[in-house]
Design an enzyme around this catalytic site. Structure first.
Site, PDB file in Angstrom:
ATOM      1  N   ALA A 154      -4.400   7.605  -4.322  1.00 56.63           N
ATOM      2  CA  ALA A 154      -3.142   7.313  -4.789  1.00 56.63           C
ATOM      3  C   ALA A 154      -3.213   5.842  -5.052  1.00 56.63           C
ATOM      4  CB  ALA A 154      -2.383   7.499  -3.362  1.00 56.63           C
ATOM      5  N   THR A 182       0.714  -1.389   0.163  1.00 51.31           N
ATOM      6  CA  THR A 182      -0.151   0.021   0.030  1.00 51.31           C
ATOM      7  C   THR A 182       0.983   1.433  -0.030  1.00 51.31           C
ATOM      8  OG1 THR A 182      -1.915   0.983   1.213  1.00 51.31           O
ATOM      9  CG2 THR A 182      -0.068  -0.039   2.450  1.00 51.31           C
ATOM     10  N   ASN A 183       0.443   2.351   0.319  1.00 52.18           N
ATOM     11  CA  ASN A 183       1.084   3.769   0.344  1.00 52.18           C
ATOM     12  C   ASN A 183       0.731   4.476   1.763  1.00 52.18           C
ATOM     13  OD1 ASN A 183      -0.744   5.501  -0.824  1.00 52.18           O
ATOM     14  ND2 ASN A 183      -0.918   4.111  -2.445  1.00 52.18           N
ATOM     15  N   HIS A 184       1.249   5.700   1.646  1.00 51.32           N
ATOM     16  CA  HIS A 184       0.887   6.405   2.738  1.00 51.32           C
ATOM     17  C   HIS A 184      -0.325   7.657   2.718  1.00 51.32           C
ATOM     18  CE1 HIS A 184       4.395   5.609   5.212  1.00 51.32           C
ATOM     19  NE2 HIS A 184       5.168   5.739   4.117  1.00 51.32           N
TER      20      HIS A 184
END
Ligand code: CTP
Ligand code: CA
Length: 227
Positions: free
Chosen positions: A100, A33-35
């Site tokens: 995102a 995943t991402n932030h």
């Protein structure tokens, strides 16, 4: 007077917003995943609802509460987000892609938890995910389409490239290398880009303030309400 006008100016408009990160499974217990916190997209959804829009929010996993009066459609993988967006795109007037979307996903998802084998490294085969905005462009009729670009260098140049490649009406660019804004933060500092000579640089603002200004600009870009 100004307040009254603003309170109603999205009435009858149908807004589709995506927010948050995507989550790509590796095996039953792990994912990539991402932030992204989802705050920017949720702020846009909430503000548009308050201004009278009918709002659908397609959201990756976040810790945020659904804004009042907004239909939230949850999703995880990029391919799932794409399916949900394409299902709803035809009936919206405006799409704002703040999500995102992860760029790569494991080519195959292991059915069982991957075991260590001694000190052997683990190699993951990652494939590019579908570019949702690029696919959406093929289905565009009357819709206004807005993208976001998180850049760490050549901010304007990269965002202009995406504006053209993805056939967007507007792209919101932010410099993720600047401290105290962007991912996780309640603040953002963005440029609203419509072309090489149509760039509006906004100061550092709360995401709620950015949402308000963005909705003003999109409202001015939309064709007059039909019916
Ligand atoms: N986006 C999308 N589908 C993807 C990746 C991104 O629709 N698979 C959207 C994002 O939601 C955003 C815009 O495209 O609105 C720009 O995303 P960004 O990550 O900045 O651009 P990419 O095309 O993925 O290029 P890169 O990350 O390599 O800079
Ligand atoms: Ca990307």
């Amino acid at each position: 007077q100004k307040h009254l006008a603003q309170a109603e100016d999205w009435t009858g408009r149908r807004l589709l917003v995506t927010a948050g990160p995507t989550r790509e499974p590796i095996d039953p217990v792990r994912f990539i995943t991402n932030h992204s916190s989802g705050k920017m997209g949720y702020a846009i959804a909430e503000a548009a609802r308050k201004r009278g829009a009918v709002v659908t929010l397609i959201s990756g996993p976040t810790s945020l509460d659904a804004p009042a009066g907004v239909e939230v459609i949850p999703c995880q993988r990029a391919s799932e987000m794409r399916d949900r967006v394409l299902e709803r795109f035809g009936e919206c007037d405006v799409l704002v892609m703040t999500a995102a979307v992860g760029d790569f996903a494991p080519a195959d998802i292991h059915k069982e938890k991957i075991k260590k084998s001694g000190d052997q490294p683990l190699l993951l085969n990652l494939q590019p995910t579908p570019d949702i905005l690029k696919e959406v462009a093929a289905h565009k009729t009357h819709q206004t389409v807005v993208g976001f670009a998180a850049e760490s260098e050549n901010v304007v140049q990269s965002a202009l490239g995406k504006l053209q490649r993805k056939h967007l009406d507007l792209i919101v660019a932010n410099d993720i290398s600047a401290p105290g804004i962007g991912f996780q933060s309640d603040f953002n500092q963005v440029q609203l880009i419509r072309g090489a000579d149509a760039i509006e640089v906004l100061p550092r603002l709360t995401k709620r303030e950015v949402a308000g200004i963005l909705l003003d600009r999109i409202r001015d870009l939309m064709p007059p309400a039909r019916g």
